[in-house]
Design an enzyme around this catalytic site. Structure first.
Site, mmCIF file in Angstrom:
data_model
loop_
_atom_site.group_PDB
_atom_site.id
_atom_site.type_symbol
_atom_site.label_atom_id
_atom_site.label_comp_id
_atom_site.label_asym_id
_atom_site.label_seq_id
_atom_site.Cartn_x
_atom_site.Cartn_y
_atom_site.Cartn_z
ATOM 1 N N ASP A 104 0.842 -1.209 0.000
ATOM 2 C CA ASP A 104 0.000 0.000 0.000
ATOM 3 C C ASP A 104 0.871 1.251 0.000
ATOM 4 O O ASP A 104 1.482 1.594 1.009
ATOM 5 C CB ASP A 104 -0.914 0.025 1.238
ATOM 6 C CG ASP A 104 -2.075 -0.933 1.128
ATOM 7 O OD1 ASP A 104 -2.304 -1.447 0.017
ATOM 8 O OD2 ASP A 104 -2.757 -1.159 2.142
ATOM 9 N N GLU A 189 -10.615 -8.452 1.250
ATOM 10 C CA GLU A 189 -10.670 -9.910 1.371
ATOM 11 C C GLU A 189 -11.643 -10.339 2.466
ATOM 12 O O GLU A 189 -11.803 -9.640 3.470
ATOM 13 C CB GLU A 189 -9.267 -10.456 1.693
ATOM 14 C CG GLU A 189 -8.295 -10.189 0.551
ATOM 15 C CD GLU A 189 -6.832 -10.495 0.867
ATOM 16 O OE1 GLU A 189 -6.116 -10.852 -0.084
ATOM 17 O OE2 GLU A 189 -6.405 -10.362 2.026
ATOM 18 N N THR A 347 -5.341 -15.822 -4.227
ATOM 19 C CA THR A 347 -4.083 -15.101 -4.437
ATOM 20 C C THR A 347 -2.885 -16.035 -4.246
ATOM 21 O O THR A 347 -3.038 -17.238 -4.191
ATOM 22 C CB THR A 347 -4.042 -13.858 -3.516
ATOM 23 O OG1 THR A 347 -2.812 -13.182 -3.705
ATOM 24 C CG2 THR A 347 -4.199 -14.240 -2.069
ATOM 25 N N GLU A 385 -4.833 -14.024 -8.519
ATOM 26 C CA GLU A 385 -3.782 -13.044 -8.791
ATOM 27 C C GLU A 385 -2.501 -13.444 -8.061
ATOM 28 O O GLU A 385 -2.511 -14.339 -7.223
ATOM 29 C CB GLU A 385 -4.256 -11.651 -8.349
ATOM 30 C CG GLU A 385 -4.720 -11.588 -6.923
ATOM 31 C CD GLU A 385 -5.638 -10.402 -6.634
ATOM 32 O OE1 GLU A 385 -5.378 -9.689 -5.648
ATOM 33 O OE2 GLU A 385 -6.614 -10.195 -7.383
ATOM 34 N N LEU A 388 2.521 -10.873 -4.563
ATOM 35 C CA LEU A 388 3.589 -9.874 -4.508
ATOM 36 C C LEU A 388 4.035 -9.550 -5.925
ATOM 37 O O LEU A 388 3.795 -10.326 -6.852
ATOM 38 C CB LEU A 388 4.784 -10.422 -3.700
ATOM 39 C CG LEU A 388 4.438 -10.937 -2.289
ATOM 40 C CD1 LEU A 388 5.631 -11.652 -1.667
ATOM 41 C CD2 LEU A 388 3.970 -9.794 -1.392
#
Length: 500
Positions: A104, A189, A347, A385, A388
């Site tokens: 972020d 999430e 993920t 996805e 990292l």
């Protein structure tokens, strides 16, 4: 330009989306740099053949001025630009704060007028045992309490999604917006904020339970009083340690610890069920809003791969995933999603077990296999996805393996195929020469070595009008889905490597 397809190979095609930069619409609700974005998106589309983009649609930006004062202008401009370039949109209803999680770089809090309620009543936020509040998302404890200028938290989310639908109707009708991913917790999430870096958590700490606000505490005490023959004496865990403890250092997660006792099992069932019913209620609202429109609903599940190889699965447990060797924590979530015709978005697709130190007891490959398998067994689609930033062949090849675990089927639809892959995330680094060459290969291999295909029906993804939620989720559903069932077999490596 002429496109070359083999119709059978095309049924192995996995579309690729690229996540837009976090601040693409900034905290002032301005789409600040359309020129740069247009240049980058053109290259992604024309040179790499990507299918679309994913973008956070931040509650903290849109409804920042006050209750029901929505301002969609900047996002409309952004979406129109994307549409003009012939790209599809996956829109995330982001009801969480941006800032405080991995990667972020921008801070976008939830709306100020909601935080004003929290100034007087900090129990609207998730809280750990010490009483530290996590202000990135509202606690499940206030889902159905009218504390926000007369509205409940669920009504806040529902009204926001209704406004999105009204304001983006033309783009939905035109088939530009294809997915609505409903944010259900921190980082968007379905989980508790059990591992906040803002409170000093570091990998691979166990994290902490986040149910000590007064509303969830009251809920637990009421549930315990009704349990079995009544256990009014049961309290929330006092022995589960702190963020960076190891499981064996705690009474709760150690061998034969509290988590295997009657009281521990009761708590874990309550804690994890609260999360699943939270997702169920909000996805039910989303389904009512978008039913009949040609869009997919999706929800994101976090990839808690560390301590997966510890008997307690402590990091999963604190996040709300009650997943043990003999209890399935993920299939109940897939069962819940199936009620609303939702897609499960997962993920850490790029990770290998060897990426982390041995003490992390990390097993991302097994975790991905488990979660994808359970979703497929429940008859729902799975997208995903990378966790990292990833630019190398090793990560790309692992993503390709997870996208088609048994490889390409030259005769048509493969047995196992992910519904889509979203690349995290658009930045200048992607376009550095070697990086971009390899990224183009990733897209090409995802597309089963076929040219870009703008007609999703050709690869078996025709979007049909969203059907109405089919039945009420019950405790029996969850208990049934929690019975252990094996995972599908994965090949040891992908048959379409980027460096093959």
């Amino acid at each position: 330009m002429a496109t070359n397809y083999n119709e059978k190979l095309l049924l192995n095609y996995v579309p690729v989306y690229v996540m837009l930069p976090l601040g693409v619409v900034n905290v002032e609700n301005v789409f600040a740099d359309p020129e740069t974005l247009e240049t980058q998106l053109k290259r992604l589309k024309e040179e790499a053949g990507v299918d679309g983009v994913m973008v956070d649609v931040w509650w903290g930006i849109i409804e920042s001025k006050g209750p029901k004062q929505y301002d969609w202008t900047a996002y409309k401009t952004l979406f129109q630009l994307i549409a003009r370039l012939g790209l599809k949109i996956q829109a995330i209803m982001s009801f969480h704060q941006c800032g405080g999680n991995v990667g972020d770089i921008v801070t976008i809090p939830i709306p100020q007028w909601v935080r004003d309620v929290g100034d007087n009543d900090p129990d609207i936020y998730y809280t750990n045992r010490k009483g530290t509040r996590d202000i990135e998302y509202l606690s499940i404890g206030v889902d159905n309490l009218p504390l926000f200028a007369g509205r409940t938290a669920v009504q806040l989310y529902s009204d926001y999604m209704s406004s999105f639908k009204e304001n983006m109707a033309d783009l939905i009708e035109a088939g530009v917006i294809v997915d609505i991913e409903v944010g259900l917790g921190p980082a968007g999430e379905l989980r508790y904020p059990s591992y906040p870096q803002s409170q000093g958590w570091v990998f691979p700490g166990i994290g902490e339970f986040q149910c000590y606000d007064k509303y969830l505490k009251k809920d637990f005490k009421e549930a315990a009083a009704k349990a079995g023959h009544g256990h009014p004496e049961w309290d929330l865990p006092e022995d589960a340690g702190e963020y960076n403890d190891k499981p064996e250092e705690t009474g709760f997660f150690k061998k034969d610890g509290t988590y295997v006792s009657e009281k521990g099992k009761f708590f874990m069932t309550w804690y994890s069920n609260k999360l699943i019913f939270h997702g169920d209620q909000i996805l039910g609202e989303a389904n009512k809003i978008f039913a009949g429109l040609k869009v997919n609903l999706a929800a994101k599940v976090s990839g808690i791969h560390w301590l997966y190889n510890h008997h307690s699965h402590a990091a999963e447990l604190t996040a709300g995933y009650y997943n043990l060797f003999k209890r399935d924590g993920y299939r109940p979530i897939a069962r819940m999603l199936s009620k609303h015709y939702g897609i499960l978005n997962f993920t850490c697709l790029e990770m290998k077990d060897t990426d982390n130190t041995a003490e992390a007891l990390s097993a991302p490959q097994e975790l991905v296999q488990e979660v994808l398998s359970k979703a497929w067994k429940e008859g729902i689609e799975v997208a995903g996805e990378n966790a990292l930033e990833t630019y190398g062949a090793k990560g790309y090849n692992q993503i390709l393996l997870n996208a088609r675990p048994n490889g390409v089927n030259p005769n048509g639809k493969p047995k196992l195929r992910m519904y889509g892959f979203t690349y995290l995330r658009l930045s200048d680094t992607v376009f550095q020469e070697n990086n971009f060459e390899l990224f183009k290969k990733l897209v090409r291999k995802m597309h089963a070595d076929q040219d870009y295909c703008g007609d999703a029906a050709k690869y078996g993804h025709e979007i049909v009008p969203l059907k109405t939620s089919n039945s009420q989720l019950t405790l029996e559903d969850i208990a049934d889905a929690a019975q252990p069932s094996g995972a599908f077999k994965w090949d040891s490596e992908t048959d379409l490597k980027v460096d093959g």
